[in-house]
Design a protein around this motif. Structure first.
Motif, short mmCIF file in Angstrom:
data_model
loop_
_atom_site.label_atom_id
_atom_site.label_comp_id
_atom_site.label_asym_id
_atom_site.label_seq_id
_atom_site.Cartn_x
_atom_site.Cartn_y
_atom_site.Cartn_z
N ILE A 1 0.83 -1.21 0.00
CA ILE A 1 0.00 0.00 0.00
C ILE A 1 0.86 1.25 0.00
N PHE A 2 1.83 1.28 0.91
CA PHE A 2 2.72 2.45 1.02
C PHE A 2 4.00 2.17 0.26
N SER A 3 3.86 2.12 -1.05
CA SER A 3 5.00 1.84 -1.93
C SER A 3 6.16 2.77 -1.63
N LYS A 4 7.36 2.22 -1.56
CA LYS A 4 8.54 3.04 -1.28
C LYS A 4 8.68 4.16 -2.30
N GLU A 5 8.45 3.84 -3.57
CA GLU A 5 8.56 4.85 -4.62
C GLU A 5 7.50 5.93 -4.45
N ALA A 6 6.28 5.51 -4.17
CA ALA A 6 5.19 6.49 -3.98
C ALA A 6 5.46 7.37 -2.77
N MET A 7 5.97 6.79 -1.70
CA MET A 7 6.28 7.57 -0.51
C MET A 7 7.40 8.56 -0.79
N LEU A 8 8.40 8.11 -1.53
CA LEU A 8 9.53 8.98 -1.85
C LEU A 8 9.10 10.15 -2.72
N ARG A 9 8.20 9.88 -3.66
CA ARG A 9 7.73 10.92 -4.59
C ARG A 9 6.52 11.69 -4.05
N ARG A 10 6.07 11.32 -2.88
CA ARG A 10 4.86 11.91 -2.31
C ARG A 10 3.67 11.76 -3.26
N ASP A 11 3.61 10.59 -3.86
CA ASP A 11 2.55 10.29 -4.83
C ASP A 11 1.37 9.70 -4.06
N PHE A 12 0.58 10.55 -3.43
CA PHE A 12 -0.52 10.09 -2.59
C PHE A 12 -1.69 9.55 -3.41
N SER A 13 -1.76 9.97 -4.68
CA SER A 13 -2.76 9.40 -5.58
C SER A 13 -2.48 7.92 -5.80
N LYS A 14 -1.20 7.56 -5.94
CA LYS A 14 -0.82 6.16 -6.11
C LYS A 14 -1.15 5.36 -4.85
N ILE A 15 -0.86 5.93 -3.70
CA ILE A 15 -1.17 5.25 -2.44
C ILE A 15 -2.67 5.04 -2.30
N HIS A 16 -3.44 6.04 -2.68
CA HIS A 16 -4.90 5.93 -2.65
C HIS A 16 -5.36 4.79 -3.56
N GLN A 17 -4.77 4.69 -4.73
CA GLN A 17 -5.12 3.65 -5.68
C GLN A 17 -4.76 2.26 -5.14
N LEU A 18 -3.57 2.15 -4.55
CA LEU A 18 -3.14 0.87 -3.98
C LEU A 18 -4.03 0.47 -2.81
N ALA A 19 -4.47 1.45 -2.04
CA ALA A 19 -5.37 1.18 -0.91
C ALA A 19 -6.73 0.68 -1.40
N LEU A 20 -7.25 1.30 -2.44
CA LEU A 20 -8.51 0.84 -3.03
C LEU A 20 -8.40 -0.61 -3.49
N HIS A 21 -7.30 -0.92 -4.14
CA HIS A 21 -7.07 -2.25 -4.67
C HIS A 21 -6.96 -3.27 -3.53
N ALA A 22 -6.18 -2.94 -2.50
CA ALA A 22 -5.97 -3.85 -1.38
C ALA A 22 -7.26 -4.04 -0.58
N SER A 23 -7.97 -2.96 -0.34
CA SER A 23 -9.22 -3.03 0.41
C SER A 23 -10.23 -3.94 -0.28
N SER A 24 -10.33 -3.81 -1.59
CA SER A 24 -11.25 -4.64 -2.36
C SER A 24 -10.87 -6.11 -2.26
N HIS A 25 -9.57 -6.40 -2.39
CA HIS A 25 -9.10 -7.78 -2.30
C HIS A 25 -9.32 -8.35 -0.91
#
Length: 270
Positions: A239-263
C-alpha cells in the motif's frame, strides 16, 4: 473499483495545514523539531484510554480487523508525509491502520488522524516498552502491535479497551501469548518461516486463536493467507509503496489502498 477515480485522487487541502504544534514550553533550539515521539503525551495512562466508548472496544477492533482482512502498516521518515499517506489510504477504503514507532512524531500524527478519521481503527506498531504503550493509548490508539510478546505491554493494556497484538513465531510462543491474555497474535516474520504453508500448519493445532500474518505479503497473496486460516494480513509496501512515498505520490497510495481493500473484503467475505 473505479480506477479512474483513484488516479484522479487529490490531496485534501487540510493536509497542507501544520500538524499538532509542539507543546509549551518549546524545547531548546537544538531539539526544536516539528514532531517528537513523546511530546503532547503523558507518562501516565489517561482515563479516556481506560474507559473509551464501545466504538473503540477491544471486541470492535478485533471485529474490524477480521472483517477487513487487512492491517495497513505505515512507516515514514517524515511526520507530514505520514499523515498525508495515512489519509490517502484511509480515504481509499483502509479501515485498520498502524503507524510504526520509527515514524517521527508518531503520537502527534496519530492524534491528528484520530481527529480526522474518528471511525477508523488506528494503532501503533513496533511497541516495545510500557512508556511507548501508554503514550500510544493516550494519543488515541485502538490497538498496539509488537514484533514479539512484550509482557509489560500486555500487562499495562489489561483493563483498558485497547487491543494488544503481540508478535509470535513458534507454537510455544502462540500458546503463551494466548494464555497470557492475547485475543489475537501476529505471526512474524511469516515469509521467512514458510509463508502461507506455515500459517496453515499453525492453524491445525490452534484453530481457535486468531492470527495476523505479517512480513513480506503482497495484495495478490493476501487471499491465500486468509484461505489458510489467517484472520488478516499486514500490508506495508503493498500500500505504502517506497517509490510512492519517496515521490509523495498520494494518488498512487490511494489507488493501492482501493485495490488492497477490495481484495481484502473479497478474501474474507467471498
Amino acid at each position: 473499483m473505479d480506477m479512474g477515480a483513484a488516479s484522479a485522487y487529490l490531496s485534501p487541502s487540510r493536509w497542507s495545514l501544520p500538524l499538532i504544534p509542539p507543546p509549551s514550553p518549546s524545547p531548546p533550539p537544538q531539539e526544536s523539531i516539528p514532531f517528537s515521539r513523546v511530546s503532547c503525551c503523558s507518562s501516565r495512562l489517561s482515563s479516556s484510554a481506560v474507559t473509551s466508548g464501545s466504538g473503540s472496544s477491544k471486541t470492535a477492533t478485533l471485529s474490524a480487523i477480521q472483517s477487513s482482512g487487512i492491517i495497513a502498516c505505515l512507516r515514514s521518515s517524515c511526520a507530514e508525509i505520514a499523515f498525508e499517506a495515512a489519509s490517502a489510504a484511509l480515504d481509499g477504503g483502509i479501515s485498520v491502520l498502524e503507524i510504526t514507532m520509527s515514524t517521527p512524531g508518531v503520537f502527534q500524527v496519530l492524534k491528528r488522524l484520530v481527529e480526522a478519521y474518528p471511525a477508523a481503527f488506528l494503532g501503533v506498531g513496533t511497541v516495545l516498552s510500557v512508556a511507548d504503550a501508554i503514550n500510544a493509548m493516550n494519543a488515541g490508539a485502538r490497538f498496539l502491535m509488537s514484533p514479539a510478546t512484550v509482557k509489560d505491554v500486555m500487562n499495562v493494556v489489561q483493563g483498558t479497551e485497547v487491543l494488544y497484538i503481540p508478535g509470535v513465531m513458534t507454537p510455544t510462543e502462540i500458546l503463551c501469548a494466548y494464555n497470557g491474555g492475547a485475543s489475537i497474535v501476529k505471526v512474524y516474520p511469516v515469509s521467512a518461516l514458510g509463508g502461507v504453508q506455515y500459517i496453515a500448519a499453525l492453524k491445525k493445532p490452534f484453530s481457535d486463536i486468531p492470527m495476523v500474518a505479517s512480513q513480506g505479503i503482497t495484495t495478490d497473496s493476501l487471499g491465500d493467507y486468509i484461505t489458510a486460516g489467517a484472520s488478516a494480513v499486514v500490508l506495508s509496501d503493498a500500500i505504502f509503496s517506497k517509490e510512492a512515498m519517496l515521490r509523495r505520490d498520494f494518488s498512487k497510495i490511494h489507488q493501492l489502498a482501493l485495490h488492497a481493500s477490495s481484495h481484502g473484503k473479497e478474501a474474507v467475505h467471498g
